[in-house]
Design an enzyme around this catalytic site. Structure first.
Site, PDB file in Angstrom:
ATOM      1  N   SER A 328      26.308  32.642  46.125  1.00  0.00           N
ATOM      2  CA  SER A 328      27.709  32.287  46.086  1.00  0.00           C
ATOM      3  C   SER A 328      28.075  31.569  44.781  1.00  0.00           C
ATOM      4  O   SER A 328      27.958  32.137  43.705  1.00  0.00           O
ATOM      5  CB  SER A 328      28.007  31.434  47.322  1.00  0.00           C
ATOM      6  OG  SER A 328      29.354  31.340  47.594  1.00  0.00           O
ATOM      7  N   ASP A 339      25.654  36.266  31.378  1.00  0.00           N
ATOM      8  CA  ASP A 339      26.425  37.312  30.714  1.00  0.00           C
ATOM      9  C   ASP A 339      26.961  36.864  29.365  1.00  0.00           C
ATOM     10  O   ASP A 339      27.206  37.692  28.474  1.00  0.00           O
ATOM     11  CB  ASP A 339      27.584  37.761  31.604  1.00  0.00           C
ATOM     12  CG  ASP A 339      27.128  38.649  32.761  1.00  0.00           C
ATOM     13  OD1 ASP A 339      25.908  38.842  32.905  1.00  0.00           O
ATOM     14  OD2 ASP A 339      27.993  39.138  33.505  1.00  0.00           O
ATOM     15  N   LYS A 353      25.756  37.460  47.024  1.00  0.00           N
ATOM     16  CA  LYS A 353      26.990  37.290  47.796  1.00  0.00           C
ATOM     17  C   LYS A 353      28.165  37.245  46.829  1.00  0.00           C
ATOM     18  O   LYS A 353      28.323  36.296  46.080  1.00  0.00           O
ATOM     19  CB  LYS A 353      26.960  36.009  48.628  1.00  0.00           C
ATOM     20  CG  LYS A 353      28.226  35.837  49.453  1.00  0.00           C
ATOM     21  CD  LYS A 353      28.174  34.598  50.301  1.00  0.00           C
ATOM     22  CE  LYS A 353      29.421  34.509  51.166  1.00  0.00           C
ATOM     23  NZ  LYS A 353      30.629  34.222  50.382  1.00  0.00           N
TER      24      LYS A 353
END
Length: 453
Positions: A328, A339, A353
Site C-alpha cells: 500500500s 522510478d 496492492k
C-alpha cells in the site's frame, strides 16, 4: 491504502499493530490506503431510521455512489439492495452478516464492513494515538514469555518504574503465558483514565504488581539510529506504518541523523502494511526533490498525478528495504523513489496492492472501507498482485525471518543480511560523493539551488 470520507473525519489503516503496549507483529490481511476525508453523511442523514436496515441502506448507498467500478465488478448492486432491505434481522449482528455477504459478491477484499470495535481500532491506529500505558512488547521465543521491549517516555509505565526486559506476568489477573505480544497489548488498551492492574517480574525475581491509569499517547511509528558500518556512517530509519504522526516523526529522524553526519540512509519499510495516502506523499517529498510520486485513477476514469514539490530534506544516498509484507503506502513511496532513480531497492518483492480505499463511519458507530481508486507508480506501472521487484533481491528463509523480525533489536545490524546488502549497494555512491568533496552534512541537506523555483 485508504482515505477518509467518514462523518467523523477520521482515517485508518489495515494491518494490526497493537496499541500502547503495541506488539511488534504486523498483519497484512486488511491493508488500507487512506485518502483525505470529506463529509458525506449530509446526503443520507435525514433518511436515517432506527434499526439495522437504516445502516444497511446507508452502507449500500456509499458503495453505490463511491465504488471505483461503476459496474460493481459485474454484480447487480440494485438487487443487493433489495435483498438487504427485504431481509428480516433478529439482531444487528445478523444484519452485519448480511451486509458482509453482499460485499463479498464484489470480490474485492478491501471493500469491507467493520463492526463498531473494528472501526474504532482502525481509526485509532491511523490516528497514531491510543489510550494505554506506554509499553511496546515482544514475545521471547526461547522463554515463551512476553517482555517489555520499549517504554514511551513520560508514560504511566515509565512513571510506575517498569524497565525494558521486564516480563509481563498478569494483566488484570489474566495470565500472559499463552498469549502473543499483540494479545497482551490488547489487554493493556482501554478507555482513557481507566485503570489496569499489571503484574511483572524482573530478572527472575519476585512478582510485582502496579495499578496503571491509561492515558492518551502518541504512538512511535518511526525508529532511527546511527549505524557505523565499516568506514560508513549510515542513518537507519524504520517506519512501521503511515499514520497521522508518521511524517512529523520522519522529519525528526532525517534531521537528527543528518546533524550527526551521515554518509547515507537506509529506509526500512519491511512489514509496513501502509496507511494514510497523505503521509506517503509527505514522506516521499522528504526524499525526492522533483518528479512524479503517484498517479491515481478514480471511478470516472479521470487521473490525478501527485508530484514532489522541491521540499526534500536530504540528498544523501538512499536504499529502501522491502519485503512481501510491504504494501500500500509503502509501495507508493518505494515506487516513487525507484522510478525516479532516487533510491536502490533491496529485499524481496512487495505485496502488490494498488487500490485506494476511503473509510466511512456509519450511523451506529460501525464503518465501511470502499475501494475508490486505482494507483500507478510514476512509470505507469500497475503493481496489483505483482508488487514491486527490488533492484537487488536478497531472500531469507522462513526461519531466518522469524528470528530477525521476532527481535526488532536485530534489525539494521550485522545480523540483518538485507540491511547489510543495502549498505553495500550504497558504497559506490558514497565513495563518489566523498571524492566530490562533499561532507556528510552537506550530503544530508538539500542545496538552496535545488530548492529554488
Amino acid at each position: 491504502m485508504t482515505h477518509f470520507r467518514s462523518p467523523s473525519a477520521l482515517g485508518s489503516l489495515g494491518g494490526a499493530m497493537a496499541l500502547m503496549g503495541q506488539s511488534v507483529t504486523i498483519a497484512t490481511t486488511a491493508l488500507t490506503f487512506l485518502w483525505p476525508a470529506y463529509p458525506v453523511a449530509a446526503q443520507t442523514e435525514a433518511t436515517f431510521e432506527e434499526g439495522p436496515k437504516a445502516v444497511l441502506d446507508e452502507a449500500w448507498q456509499l458503495v453505490n455512489r463511491e465504488y471505483v467500478d461503476p459496474t460493481f465488478n459485474q454484480v447487480d448492486w440494485d438487487a443487493a439492495r433489495q435483498r438487504l432491505l427485504g431481509g428480516e434481522y433478529s439482531s444487528r449482528d445478523a444484519a452485519y452478516a448480511a451486509l458482509r455477504q453482499e460485499l463479498n459478491r464484489l470480490n474485492d477484499p478491501y471493500t469491507r464492513f467493520l463492526d463498531p470495535q473494528e472501526y474504532s481500532d482502525l481509526t485509532d491506529q491511523t490516528s497514531g494515538e491510543a489510550s494505554g500505558v506506554g509499553l511496546q512488547l515482544r514475545r521471547d521465543s526461547e522463554s515463551q514469555t512476553v517482555l517489555v521491549m520499549e517504554i514511551l517516555p513520560g508514560s504511566p509505565a515509565e512513571q510506575a518504574g517498569l524497565q525494558v526486559g521486564d516480563r509481563i506476568v498478569l494483566v488484570d489477573s489474566q495470565a500472559t503465558d499463552r498469549l502473543t505480544a499483540a494479545g497482551v497489548a490488547r489487554l493493556l488498551r482501554g478507555a482513557e483514565n481507566s485503570q489496569v492492574t499489571l503484574t511483572f517480574s524482573r530478572n527472575g525475581g519476585q512478582n510485582r504488581t502496579v495499578i496503571l491509569t491509561r492515558v492518551r499517547l502518541e504512538l512511535p511509528t518511526v525508529h532511527y539510529a546511527l549505524r557505523q558500518v565499516g568506514d560508513y556512517r549510515i542513518g537507519y530509519i524504520r517506519l512501521d506504518e503511515f499514520n497521522a504522526h508518521a511524517a512529523e516523526q520522519m522529519t525528526t529522524a532525517i534531521n537528527t541523523l543528518t546533524d550527526l553526519g551521515i554518509d547515507g540512509f537506509v529506509l526500512d519499510l519491511r512489514g509496513n502494511p501502509g496507511g494514510l495516502l497523505s503521509a506517503s506523499i509527505e514522506i516521499s517529498r522528504m526524499w525526492l526533490q522533483r518528479g512524479p510520486i503517484v498517479l491515481t485513477q478514480g471511478r470516472s476514469g479521470a487521473s490525478e498525478q501527485i508530484s514532489a514539490n522541491r521540499t526534500a530534506l536530504t540528498q544523501a544516498p538512499l536504499a529502501v528495504l522491502v519485503n512481501a509484507r510491504s504494501a500500500s503506502s509503502s509501495e507508493i513511496v518505494t515506487g516513487a523513489l525507484k522510478d525516479n532513480d532516487r533510491a536502490v531497492v533491496v529485499g524481496t518483492t512487495t505485496y502488490g496492492k494498488a487500490l485506494v480505499q476511503s473509510l466511512y463511519g456509519l450511523a451506529d458507530g460501525s464503518g465501511l472501507t470502499v475501494t475508490v481508486a486505482h494507483y500507478y507508480t510514476p512509470n505507469g506501472t500497475d503493481i496489483s498482485t505483482r508488487g514491486i521487484t527490488p533492484d537487488i533481491e536478497v531472500a531469507m528463509s522462513g526461519r531466518d525471518q522469524q528470528v530477525l523480525f521476532g527481535d526488532p533489536r536485530l534489525l539494521g545490524t550485522e545480523a540483518d543480511p538485507q540491511f547489510w546488502q543495502a549498505v553495500t549497494a550504497l558504497e559506490t555512491t558514497i565513495i563518489a560523493q566523498r571524492q566530490g568533496g562533499q561532507s556528510p552534512r552537506q550530503l544530508g541537506r538539500s542545496s538552496p539551488e535545488d530548492s529554488a523555483e
